[in-house]
Write an enzyme that holds these catalytic residues in place. Sequence first.
Site, PDB file in Angstrom:
ATOM      1  CD  GLU A 131     -11.902  -9.004  -6.544  1.00  0.00           C
ATOM      2  OE1 GLU A 131     -11.383  -8.033  -5.967  1.00  0.00           O
ATOM      3  OE2 GLU A 131     -11.869 -10.171  -6.097  1.00  0.00           O
TER       4      GLU A 131
ATOM      5  CG  ASP B 131      -5.309  -6.890 -11.865  1.00  0.00           C
ATOM      6  OD1 ASP B 131      -4.611  -6.200 -12.639  1.00  0.00           O
ATOM      7  OD2 ASP B 131      -5.775  -6.445 -10.799  1.00  0.00           O
TER       8      ASP B 131
ATOM      9  CG  ASP C 113      -9.961  -6.178 -22.479  1.00  0.00           C
ATOM     10  OD1 ASP C 113     -10.829  -5.912 -21.638  1.00  0.00           O
ATOM     11  OD2 ASP C 113      -9.772  -5.495 -23.504  1.00  0.00           O
TER      12      ASP C 113
ATOM     13  CG  ASP D 197      -7.020   4.322 -13.210  1.00  0.00           C
ATOM     14  OD1 ASP D 197      -7.330   5.466 -12.844  1.00  0.00           O
ATOM     15  OD2 ASP D 197      -5.939   4.050 -13.772  1.00  0.00           O
TER      16      ASP D 197
ATOM     17  CE  LYS E  90      -3.853  14.586 -15.558  1.00  0.00           C
ATOM     18  NZ  LYS E  90      -2.635  14.583 -16.409  1.00  0.00           N
TER      19      LYS E  90
ATOM     20  CG  ASP F 199     -10.105   5.856  -2.656  1.00  0.00           C
ATOM     21  OD1 ASP F 199     -10.247   5.676  -3.890  1.00  0.00           O
ATOM     22  OD2 ASP F 199      -8.994   6.018  -2.115  1.00  0.00           O
TER      23      ASP F 199
ATOM     24  NE  ARG G  85      -0.431  -3.026   2.125  1.00  0.00           N
ATOM     25  CZ  ARG G  85       0.575  -3.777   1.732  1.00  0.00           C
ATOM     26  NH1 ARG G  85       1.519  -4.120   2.581  1.00  0.00           N
ATOM     27  NH2 ARG G  85       0.647  -4.201   0.474  1.00  0.00           N
ATOM     28  CG  PHE G  86      -5.611   1.103  -1.785  1.00  0.00           C
ATOM     29  CD1 PHE G  86      -4.714   2.009  -2.321  1.00  0.00           C
ATOM     30  CD2 PHE G  86      -6.955   1.232  -2.110  1.00  0.00           C
ATOM     31  CE1 PHE G  86      -5.150   3.027  -3.160  1.00  0.00           C
ATOM     32  CE2 PHE G  86      -7.395   2.243  -2.941  1.00  0.00           C
ATOM     33  CZ  PHE G  86      -6.482   3.137  -3.466  1.00  0.00           C
TER      34      PHE G  86
END
Length: 272
Positions: free
Chosen positions: A98, A123, A150, A173, A177, A209, A247-248
């Site tokens: 993950e 992470d 990484d 992420d 832009k 999302d 939750r996010f």
Amino acid sequence: MNTPEVPRPAPGGEHHPGESVRHTRAKGEPRFPDGPKADPAGSHFERRIRSFQPRRSRVTAGQADALQRLWSRWGLDIDGHAVDLGELFGNDGPVVLEIGFGMGEATAQMAAADPDTNLLAVDVHTPGQGNLLNLADRAGTDNVRVANGDAIILLREMLKPDSLAGLRVFFPDPWPKKRHHKRRLIQPEFLSLAATRLRPGATVHCATDWEPYAEQMLDVLTAHPDFENTQADGGFAPRPAFRPLTRFEGQGLDKGHVVNDLLFRRVQHGDR
């Protein structure tokens, strides 16, 4: 120079759970002597566009305690040296990688619900690393390992071919832009690298999302010769029951965001 904030005992030697206080470290002193390294692979010397951005934020006393106590047992610094996954987990069970687990709530839930599957969670966010270790410890699960650094170096330098049973990338992420789209993780080059480490039949599961990123993921995965969509209509997949609603994600749904899951399978050439 900003002074990093790390937990320290309250007056009298007592810890207050969840409390963060300012502590001044000597120059060169590691943030967590027995925890994750600040830059395990010296990766800032690589001239490569990054899909992640390290974040500095407060580490609670509970997270710091977990990092100090559990890192030597359940942590892995991504330093470029080959790793034996059977030795890392202490068994020969399937390993799912993950990339980007946030604060680790969903990862901990998935690990507890499927104890026969090993989860290698990567992470660069120190509070999240500590939180996931703490959650796994409190739940009594031992099939989670937390990797610091990484993920590209991990895949390219440290893992053997066909060593992974799955890959999960949840809510990466989106780099919204246009000039930053090149930083998005799900790109053809990344998928080609991941394919070398995924065994045939392994599942790539992405969720986001951010609808424009979801469409790009679908396009890139569909076009890649090493993967096929598990959905007969070639579109997005319903959220699998094993992926918890975080939750996010719940907050996003409350705001009207649309969450898309993608489930693709690693194929051998000639299987289609």
